[in-house]
Design a protein around this motif. Sequence first.
Motif, short mmCIF file in Angstrom:
data_model
loop_
_atom_site.label_atom_id
_atom_site.label_comp_id
_atom_site.label_asym_id
_atom_site.label_seq_id
_atom_site.Cartn_x
_atom_site.Cartn_y
_atom_site.Cartn_z
N LEU A 235 -2.44 0.34 -0.96
CA LEU A 235 -3.68 -0.37 -0.61
C LEU A 235 -4.91 0.25 -1.28
O LEU A 235 -5.93 -0.43 -1.42
CB LEU A 235 -3.87 -0.35 0.92
CG LEU A 235 -2.89 -1.22 1.70
CD1 LEU A 235 -2.93 -0.89 3.18
CD2 LEU A 235 -3.17 -2.70 1.48
N GLU A 249 -4.47 -7.10 9.02
CA GLU A 249 -3.72 -6.17 8.16
C GLU A 249 -3.39 -4.90 8.95
O GLU A 249 -2.28 -4.38 8.90
CB GLU A 249 -4.55 -5.81 6.93
CG GLU A 249 -4.71 -6.98 5.94
CD GLU A 249 -5.86 -6.78 4.96
OE1 GLU A 249 -6.74 -5.93 5.22
OE2 GLU A 249 -5.91 -7.51 3.95
N LEU A 253 0.35 -3.54 9.69
CA LEU A 253 0.79 -2.23 9.20
C LEU A 253 1.22 -1.31 10.34
O LEU A 253 2.15 -0.53 10.19
CB LEU A 253 -0.33 -1.56 8.39
CG LEU A 253 -0.63 -2.22 7.04
CD1 LEU A 253 -2.00 -1.80 6.52
CD2 LEU A 253 0.43 -1.85 6.01
N ALA B 4 2.30 -3.32 3.04
CA ALA B 4 1.16 -3.14 2.17
C ALA B 4 1.32 -4.01 0.93
O ALA B 4 0.41 -4.72 0.53
CB ALA B 4 1.01 -1.67 1.78
N LYS B 5 2.52 -3.98 0.34
CA LYS B 5 2.74 -4.80 -0.85
C LYS B 5 2.66 -6.27 -0.50
O LYS B 5 2.05 -7.06 -1.22
CB LYS B 5 4.11 -4.49 -1.44
CG LYS B 5 4.12 -3.23 -2.28
CD LYS B 5 5.26 -3.21 -3.26
CE LYS B 5 4.98 -2.18 -4.35
NZ LYS B 5 6.15 -1.90 -5.15
N ALA B 6 3.29 -6.65 0.61
CA ALA B 6 3.28 -8.06 1.01
C ALA B 6 1.85 -8.52 1.24
O ALA B 6 1.47 -9.62 0.86
CB ALA B 6 4.12 -8.24 2.27
N ILE B 7 1.04 -7.65 1.86
CA ILE B 7 -0.35 -8.00 2.12
C ILE B 7 -1.09 -8.20 0.81
O ILE B 7 -1.81 -9.16 0.61
CB ILE B 7 -1.03 -6.91 2.98
CG1 ILE B 7 -0.50 -7.00 4.42
CG2 ILE B 7 -2.54 -7.06 2.96
CD1 ILE B 7 -0.87 -5.82 5.27
N LEU B 8 -0.88 -7.27 -0.12
CA LEU B 8 -1.56 -7.35 -1.40
C LEU B 8 -1.14 -8.59 -2.16
O LEU B 8 -1.92 -9.18 -2.89
CB LEU B 8 -1.27 -6.11 -2.25
CG LEU B 8 -1.92 -4.82 -1.75
CD1 LEU B 8 -1.43 -3.65 -2.56
CD2 LEU B 8 -3.43 -4.92 -1.85
N GLU B 9 0.12 -8.97 -2.01
CA GLU B 9 0.59 -10.14 -2.74
C GLU B 9 0.25 -11.44 -2.02
O GLU B 9 0.76 -12.49 -2.34
CB GLU B 9 2.10 -10.03 -2.98
CG GLU B 9 2.42 -8.99 -4.04
CD GLU B 9 3.86 -8.49 -3.96
OE1 GLU B 9 4.68 -9.16 -3.30
OE2 GLU B 9 4.16 -7.44 -4.54
N GLY B 33 -6.18 -9.67 -0.61
CA GLY B 33 -4.92 -9.94 0.10
C GLY B 33 -5.09 -10.15 1.58
O GLY B 33 -4.16 -10.22 2.34
#
Lengths: 257, 257
Positions: A235, A249, A253, B4-9, B33
């Motif tokens: 992040l 978020e 998380l 975190a990755k899913a959120i960013l994507e 995201g």
Amino acid sequence: MFLAKAILEGADRGLGEALGGLLGGGGRGGGRGGGGQRRGGGGHIGGIIGGIVNFISEAAAVQYTPEPPPPQHLHFTTVEASESEEVRRFRQQFAQLAGPDMEVGATDLMKILNKILSKHKDLKTEGFSLETCRSIVSLMDSDTTGKLGFEEFKYFWNNIKKWQCVFKQYDPSHTGSLKGSQLHGALKAAGFQLNEQLYRMIVRRYADEDGAMDFNNFISCLVRMDAMFRAFRALDRDADGRIKVSIREWLQLTMYS
Amino acid sequence: MFLAKAILEGADRGLGEALGGLLGGGGRGGGRGGGGQRRGGGGHIGGIIGGIVNFISEAAAVQYTPEPPPPQHLHFTTVEASESEEVRRFRQQFAQLAGPDMEVGATDLMKILNKILSKHKDLKTEGFSLETCRSIVSLMDSDTTGKLGFEEFKYFWNNIKKWQCVFKQYDPSHTGSLKGSQLHGALKAAGFQLNEQLYRMIVRRYADEDGAMDFNNFISCLVRMDAMFRAFRALDRDADGRIKVSIREWLQLTMYS
């Protein structure tokens, strides 16, 4: 938990004390109860230097270099041409363990872990509970399917192999738990460099009343810490040592873990 | 975890779909995201409106109004003149349970909870594990002593009384677990308004493979969610729906839970 208030009240006296007096403007870099570089800070040189020193101290105080994360979106049957024999055998074993959906859920994980642990007589442990395994699955579950695919499981497995070696190395008398300098050394050997406050907090959460941490708690702690470090890094896209998250978020998380 | 990755994507397609096409510039509010108001955004009206709509949608989608937090820094023997008879009796009972240090640790908590649960025949449960109780203590432990003082315990106890009533109300047949609309209703009755994605994640983490959540997991989930909402609110001092944390703060908040 709920150190939010403690953080805001600047409970990290350790860091404050370490920096206090070192720089005239160092205190100003403390800002919102933590260190970290501040963008667009004031013109005062001391404040800027204080902020940078805070950041360096904080960055130096808390470090971890995880293994490369599991690649996503690879179908289980993707076989890399350069895959080693060891990985190929692991993939076959995974296929047997995972069942028809090629994913390992918490119950499967518990059986796998406890079966393997039963063979390690030098690791005194009561075995992993379903609760712990649910937490592990959530922490490792990058694609949020609720179970672990091959790559996610492999990542976890490589870590657990490494960490059980570290545990054994720091518990040569096979007491079944790590305490004091053993524990400190083991966390460091596992790659986690923590400041004193964080270390004390981890002992408070994962060790018993005598400060002794058994194998299950050691693994639970490290799986979580590895995941939390990685989440933060993912992040922190501008690598300024701070992340900004919304309530949604934040809950995603912290609840899915 | 590791969303975190899913959120960013931009995995929150639900929110994106809900807003898609509604506003020309709505997409721009998505930013990093997630939703949330952006300060100093661009001049484009659509983008600003999009950002505000995102924020409102996000704020509306995820809500909880906790009880007032436990007051800190009150010595156990502080007796308020206006304290009710009920609270006075509770204080006396706490004194008996807590032992000489007037604090309740995880082992004490486990004994207390399981003793009380054994009297509630209509709550089918295997009892709380030490692991769950350690997590609860950490989540409730505002002053980071590693145990719960009177006020922290009282806050937890008031919640658990409320939540076990909700559980029983939504499990009238005493099956011992909540599922589907029962679970959805129970979470809402407990005060938690969640968007669809968060709800699915909670089911994935705390319910079994059939989507059924037993009492222990219900309480674990709610204790955690209550703590996480409160932590966020405490840190969101400018109430803009976003918080900024350093790696150290992040680890303190996520590891001590």
